[in-house]
Design an enzyme around this catalytic site. Structure first.
Site, PDB file in Angstrom:
ATOM      1  N   GLY A  77       0.821  -1.204   0.000  1.00 56.57           N
ATOM      2  CA  GLY A  77       0.000   0.000   0.000  1.00 56.57           C
ATOM      3  C   GLY A  77       0.854   1.252   0.000  1.00 56.57           C
TER       4      GLY A  77
ATOM      5  N   GLY B  21       0.715   5.445   1.210  1.00 57.61           N
ATOM      6  CA  GLY B  21      -0.014   6.434   1.999  1.00 57.61           C
ATOM      7  C   GLY B  21       0.719   7.748   2.056  1.00 57.61           C
ATOM      8  N   GLY B  22       0.178   8.670   2.858  1.00 54.01           N
ATOM      9  CA  GLY B  22       0.724  10.016   2.926  1.00 54.01           C
ATOM     10  C   GLY B  22       2.125  10.086   3.487  1.00 54.01           C
ATOM     11  N   PHE B  23       2.481   9.160   4.409  1.00 55.70           N
ATOM     12  CA  PHE B  23       3.782   9.218   5.049  1.00 55.70           C
ATOM     13  C   PHE B  23       4.763   8.187   4.508  1.00 55.70           C
ATOM     14  CE2 PHE B  23       1.424  10.987   8.881  1.00 55.70           C
ATOM     15  CZ  PHE B  23       1.685  12.273   8.492  1.00 55.70           C
TER      16      PHE B  23
ATOM     17  N   VAL C  67       4.118   0.765   2.290  1.00 54.38           N
ATOM     18  CA  VAL C  67       4.159  -0.469   3.075  1.00 54.38           C
ATOM     19  C   VAL C  67       4.507  -1.636   2.157  1.00 54.38           C
ATOM     20  CG1 VAL C  67       2.884  -1.992   4.619  1.00 54.38           C
ATOM     21  CG2 VAL C  67       2.426   0.462   4.641  1.00 54.38           C
TER      22      VAL C  67
ATOM     23  N   ASP D  68      -7.274   7.989  15.741  1.00 46.88           N
ATOM     24  CA  ASP D  68      -7.459   7.849  14.290  1.00 46.88           C
ATOM     25  C   ASP D  68      -7.986   6.462  13.956  1.00 46.88           C
ATOM     26  OD1 ASP D  68      -7.485   8.757  11.669  1.00 46.88           O
ATOM     27  OD2 ASP D  68      -5.459   8.062  11.254  1.00 46.88           O
TER      28      ASP D  68
END
Length: 663
Positions: free
Chosen positions: A354, A356-358, A361, A472
């Site tokens: 995956g 993501g913003g940071f 993975v 979150d």
């Protein structure tokens, strides 16, 4: 006179200017309104002439009149139980004893007049005063407060180099204050960010806490400072045990480095005769501070990053003890970068799970055959670096069937890596929001997932040795193992609460639209009940197979919560059920789960059950359920948000609430 002033060297002139600036600051700052005052909720209020009230009056008078305050800090206790009062006063470490005493006296009078409660604190620029019916370290962990002056600071756009230097500088300054041999727990300093730019910083702790706890407190304060003010020209954060501030001008009093008394004497004499010159100089200085903007050089930026990463990597493994202090541990090993590269095929795209913003993975397989998931944070994600530290420190020793396990981490060069146990079924959102995969989730599987998430949250809130608020919780952050057991993941935004702490407030609202409780999204107030709200949203999504965020695009209602509430009031709650489950599940059980979900998403946090009650209600068919009140249909209008990603299994989306839309 002119010939005399020509003989004054640069040091003397600097002394004159700084003397006048200091006098100007003190004369204009001591008598302003307090930055912040908090009259905390306590078991009972007190009356002015009660034993507690009389003890409090005597204590506050002793805080500013006693000799110990000449050192800038006074902690004392007055009276006998049950009317005993604990108090302390802290002055900014650079002010004179006279300014300190005047500030504490004024603050003591204000807090006595305004606060009728048995716990209270007040912050001025130069001092803070607080009192309580209990010893301080036993009842408060960390709460950040922000003066309104933060909102007046000009923004700095496109200044990533500035942010890097600021983080490194404040981190170093915090070490200097916490571990200073003088034990004053106060430090000021400055650092160049370019030829014409300088950052000035100040940090301070109260002197009745340990050095390690001081450092921990400053670390927490910096997270808040980073969230509110890292792109500003200045910022201030106060807490009960420590404070932090930075500016692009010198706001603190600095001792004269050159001790030549003759120069100081000349400077003072000339100061009285050159006031007009100094006023011009001050005005020019104000103009100069507004022009202090230029990019950090690449070399300095790389040096700052390298230093910060080096500090993160030492010690090689970390933990938190029961007092909230950082200690060494062997529970969480650091892995070599070469080992992680070998496990992931050098971060091959074929192993990507995956994005993501940071960061990204990847799936990995260690030499012993163990499968892992590796979150590789973006090299330029310095906000992600804070989440990295938080997650490493927070969940290193959390062990529960319904929490994903962090098995290691790695830092080398610019690489920042988190290693988790591998979840073959990835995340919950991939199932409940996919029409084909959702059909695989029979009712028994869904109910087990609902129970698993509840038990994981209960452990975080009540059963672990730390009270942890996730902040979150969403389907992306609920992972599924091979047996479809739910495991809560991604603790980068989580916060630790003290034993008796119930709520906290932040200006840095982080989370995902559709799952944030209204009091958190609109006011920054979070607690275990904000996690309960998020849980209720997920429960209703699992039952319906519909996503709360974006539900306004349907013809049913503005939000999924509004739709569920409407059907509940009309007695048509079974229409809320995912059509793929029709006829294959016990209707009474479904209705009970919808009922519990509506209880969790009520607008008032006090109306929501805690997670221990939720677990009991889910596991009992006989327990009586109270009637739910109307849920929160809208949590505000979000102007900056990273939309949820179906493959964002280990990273956080963030939202900043700008304005509030009425329901």
């Amino acid at each position: 006179m002119r010939s005399h002033t020509r003989k004054i060297d640069k040091d003397a002139l600097s002394a004159i200017i700084f003397l006048m600036v200091s006098l100007f600051m003190i004369s204009t700052s001591v008598h302003v309104e307090p930055y912040y005052m908090s009259c905390d909720v306590s078991p009972t209020n007190y009356t002015q002439n009660s034993p507690f009230g009389n003890n409090l009056k005597s204590l506050l008078e002793s805080l500013w009149s006693n000799t110990p305050l000449r050192q800038g800090f006074n902690s004392t206790v007055f009276g006998n139980s049950p009317d005993q009062v604990y108090g302390r006063a802290l002055c900014r470490g650079d002010v004179t004893p006279e300014v300190c005493r005047d500030c504490v006296q004024k603050a003591s009078q204000e807090i006595m007049t305004v606060c009728p409660t048995q716990n209270a604190i007040i912050w001025h620029e130069f001092c803070q005063v607080q009192y309580s019916y209990r010893p301080f370290p036993s009842w408060d962990a960390y709460t950040a407060m922000f003066p309104d002056s933060n909102n007046n600071e000009e923004n700095i756009s496109g200044r990533d180099g500035f942010v890097v230097v600021l983080k490194n500088f404040m981190n170093s300054l915090s070490d200097k204050a916490a571990f200073n041999p003088s034990n004053l727990m106060f430090a000021t300093d400055k650092t160049k960010i370019s030829t014409n730019e300088t950052i000035y910083g100040l940090v301070q702790c109260t002197r009745d806490i340990s050095q390690n706890y001081c450092r921990t407190c400053l670390n927490n304060v910096f997270v808040e400072l980073d969230g509110c003010c890292k792109y500003h020209q200045g910022g201030t954060v106060f807490s009960r045990f420590c404070n932090m501030r930075f500016q692009l001008y010198q706001f603190y009093n600095e001792p004269t480095v050159n001790g030549n008394r003759k120069k100081i004497k000349v400077a003072i004499l000339v100061a009285g005769a050159t006031t007009s010159v100094l006023v011009v100089g001050l005005a020019a200085g104000c103009c100069v501070t507004r022009r202090l903007r230029s990019n950090r050089t690449r070399k300095d930026e790389e040096k700052s990053r390298s230093t910060l990463l080096h500090q993160l990597a030492n010690p090689p493994s970390v933990d938190i003890n029961q007092e909230g202090e950082f200690v060494s541990s062997q529970e969480l090993p650091f892995m070599e970068l070469a080992t992680i590269k070998a496990a992931t095929g050098n971060f091959s795209d074929s192993n990507k799970l995956g994005q993501g913003g940071f960061g990204t993975v990847y799936k990995g397989i260690l030499s012993d055959g163990k499968e892992i998931a590796v979150k590789r944070l973006s090299r330029k994600s310095w906000q992600g670096l804070e989440e990295f530290k938080n997650e490493v420190i927070l969940i290193a020793k959390l062990q529960h069937r319904n929490l994903v396990r962090l098995v290691g981490c790695g830092i080398e060069g610019e690489e920042k890596l988190l290693i988790y146990e591998y979840m073959p079924n990835k995340s919950l959102d991939l199932f409940i929001f996919d029409s084909e995969k959702r059909a695989e989730l029979h009712w028994d599987i869904r109910l087990n997932i609902i129970l698993g998430i509840a038990r994981g949250l209960l452990y975080l809130h009540e059963d672990s040795r730390l009270k942890i608020i996730h902040r979150d919780l969403k389907p992306n952050n609920v992972l599924l193992d091979q047996e479809m057991v739910a495991k809560i993941s991604d603790f980068g935004m989580a916060r630790i609460f003290g034993e008796n702490q119930n709520t906290a407030n932040t200006r840095r609202v982080v989370g995902t639209y559709g799952y944030m409780a209204p009091e958190y999204a609109m006011g920054g107030l979070f607690s275990v009940k904000s996690d309960v709200f998020s849980y209720g949203v997920i429960l209703l999504e699992i039952i319906s197979g519909k996503r709360n965020s974006g539900f306004y695009l349907t013809e049913h209602a503005q939000t999924l919560l509004a739709y569920a509430w409407r059907l509940w009031n009309e007695g048509k709650e079974l229409e809320f059920l995912d059509p793929s489950l029709a006829g294959s599940c016990p209707m009474a059980e479904v209705v009970r789960c919808i009922h519990i979900g509506l209880l969790c998403v009520q607008e008032d946090p006090e109306d929501r059950p805690n997670m221990s009650s939720v677990v009991v209600l889910l596991g009992s068919e006989s327990a009586t359920l109270p009637e739910p009140n109307q849920p929160a249909f809208s949590i505000g209008r979000v102007v900056h948000i990273e939309p949820p990603s179906s493959t964002d299994h280990f990273v956080n989306n963030q939202a900043t609430v700008s304005s509030i839309s009425p329901r």
